[in-house]
Design an enzyme around this catalytic site. Sequence first.
Site, PDB file in Angstrom:
ATOM      1  N   THR A  52       0.838  -1.204   0.000  1.00 58.37           N
ATOM      2  CA  THR A  52       0.000   0.000   0.000  1.00 58.37           C
ATOM      3  C   THR A  52       0.873   1.255   0.000  1.00 58.37           C
ATOM      4  O   THR A  52       2.105   1.157  -0.051  1.00 58.37           O
ATOM      5  CB  THR A  52      -1.011  -0.029   1.175  1.00 58.37           C
ATOM      6  OG1 THR A  52      -1.872   1.109   1.050  1.00 58.37           O
ATOM      7  CG2 THR A  52      -0.316   0.042   2.530  1.00 58.37           C
ATOM      8  N   LYS A  56       3.653   1.327  -3.860  1.00 64.79           N
ATOM      9  CA  LYS A  56       3.144   0.556  -4.993  1.00 64.79           C
ATOM     10  C   LYS A  56       4.011   0.705  -6.250  1.00 64.79           C
ATOM     11  O   LYS A  56       4.132  -0.225  -7.031  1.00 64.79           O
ATOM     12  CB  LYS A  56       1.700   0.949  -5.310  1.00 64.79           C
ATOM     13  CG  LYS A  56       0.721   0.527  -4.215  1.00 64.79           C
ATOM     14  CD  LYS A  56      -0.714   0.807  -4.577  1.00 64.79           C
ATOM     15  CE  LYS A  56      -1.619   0.437  -3.408  1.00 64.79           C
ATOM     16  NZ  LYS A  56      -3.043   0.495  -3.730  1.00 64.79           N
ATOM     17  N   ASN A  77      -0.017  -3.890  -6.272  1.00 67.23           N
ATOM     18  CA  ASN A  77      -0.458  -3.983  -4.869  1.00 67.23           C
ATOM     19  C   ASN A  77      -0.403  -5.409  -4.328  1.00 67.23           C
ATOM     20  O   ASN A  77      -0.695  -5.637  -3.167  1.00 67.23           O
ATOM     21  CB  ASN A  77      -1.878  -3.431  -4.707  1.00 67.23           C
ATOM     22  CG  ASN A  77      -2.931  -4.454  -5.093  1.00 67.23           C
ATOM     23  OD1 ASN A  77      -2.736  -5.211  -6.035  1.00 67.23           O
ATOM     24  ND2 ASN A  77      -4.017  -4.507  -4.360  1.00 67.23           N
ATOM     25  N   GLY A 119      -3.158  10.202  -8.633  1.00 64.35           N
ATOM     26  CA  GLY A 119      -2.151   9.344  -8.000  1.00 64.35           C
ATOM     27  C   GLY A 119      -2.338   7.884  -8.398  1.00 64.35           C
ATOM     28  O   GLY A 119      -2.977   7.575  -9.412  1.00 64.35           O
ATOM     29  N   GLY A 120      -1.802   6.992  -7.586  1.00 62.79           N
ATOM     30  CA  GLY A 120      -1.843   5.553  -7.887  1.00 62.79           C
ATOM     31  C   GLY A 120      -3.267   5.022  -8.035  1.00 62.79           C
ATOM     32  O   GLY A 120      -3.580   4.296  -8.983  1.00 62.79           O
TER      33      GLY A 120
END
Length: 420
Positions: A52, A56, A77, A119-120
């Site tokens: 997390t 990642k 992940n 973001g991710g």
Amino acid sequence: MRCGLLGRTLSHSHSPLLHSLLGSYDYALFEIPPEQVEDFLRSGPWDGLNVTIPYKRTAYALCDSLSPAAREAGNVNTLLRRPDGSLYGDNTDAFGFSYLLEKSGISVAGREVLVLGTGGAAQTVCSVLHRLGAHIAAGYHTVPPCTKTLRRTVTDFFPISAPNRHQNAPIVINATPVGMYPHNGRSPVNLADFPHCEAVFDLIYNPLRTALLLQAETLEIQGFNGLPMLCAQAAAAASVFTGAPVSYEKIRRAEDTLRRKLENIILIGMPGSGKTTLARLLARDLGRECLDCDEEFLRRTGLTAEEFLIKQGETAFREMETEILRDLGKRWGTVLSTGGGCVTRPENRALLRQNGRVLWLQRDPDKLALSGRPLLRNTTPRALYEARKNLYADFCDEAASNNADPARGLAQIKEILEKS
Ligand SMILES: Nc1ncnc2c1ncn2[C@@H]1O[C@H](COP(=O)(O)OP(=O)(O)O)[C@@H](O)[C@H]1O
Ligand SMILES: O=C(O)C1=C[C@@H](OP(=O)(O)O)[C@@H](O)[C@H](O)C1
Ligand SMILES: [Mg+2]
């Protein structure tokens, strides 16, 4: 099998509980500082790993092989250490988001979807939405992003603070952490600015209803939180760890278990109707922590709620009460007894509902125990009840009767809780 979660700070993670519901492997929390992450990924004591924030991308870069979902999303992940020591990376958040969309019944094909964040999480969301044929506009916070995944999938980037070009979007997805615990109450956008919005997704699951989802509720827009996504990504990770197929039945059961465990059970109702008494009984019965707004007054001010009310007046009392609810409402998995008048301030509704299932405890006004209730000096219990009953009805999800003895009241509440 040694599995676990890698991250920077993990104390509030639900993953150990989730994975205990999904498979029979060990699952530990690995809080690792940035300078040790590479070593940990290469040679730490694990066989399967979830990853997390903020690791990642680091995990992605270290993998020897990647699933198509991981390649598409540009981050990893879930990791599996193969027998030859090589690292295989997957992105089960993509499956989690697909599951959430499918469960919602909302179709995105050919429609404009506003993704808040770059973001991710946003990258993963955009890769799935793109595959499903959505037209994506992504809102960035400070500078426009330039990752390959986003450039490939997003039609237009705009500053979140000025979504002017996209105010007709029918679907809004929050992939930022705005509004997530401990910063409850904040919202990345004002939904009233999107008059054609039909559905809102918030990937956040703590609180269960973010300020954004509570806005949606008020505006009668369909809202979906991140809990199904959390459970589905964990189930897909369990499948990577064990090789067994993903069980949809287990995902549904995990969602239900987690929701029930996280939801606060909140008692509202007239003064003297038995909220404190029944909250204590219920908390003991369920093995939960019991919180009491009136007791919190004493802890914070050294005065009982009644003394504070007499000394400082009702306006100061209501302000302090809201401050207390702002803190207690963020908690999860508790039983919370409120003060009888908390419904008189509209803003308290969201504070209670963000994580709470709100039960209106009803006791006949003639039976209320009212000694030492200063607010009743100038009115009668029945008049106070008449003035407040619509407010209780508006704040609550369900009503429970406490007209017989406390044991019967407890049984009533438990019946209601078991129903859904
Ligand atoms: N079902 C009930 N039967 C008899 N007495 C009750 C019942 N529920 C509560 N009481 C009593 O009523 C009084 C007020 O209850 P309390 O839990 O302090 O109410 P609240 O927190 O709603 O003000 C207490 O003395 C409590 O023992
Ligand atoms: O109804 C009210 O306005 C009040 C109820 C009391 O709590 P209980 O409901 O626990 O009596 C306490 O918060 C204060 O005296 C004000
Ligand atoms: Mg009380």
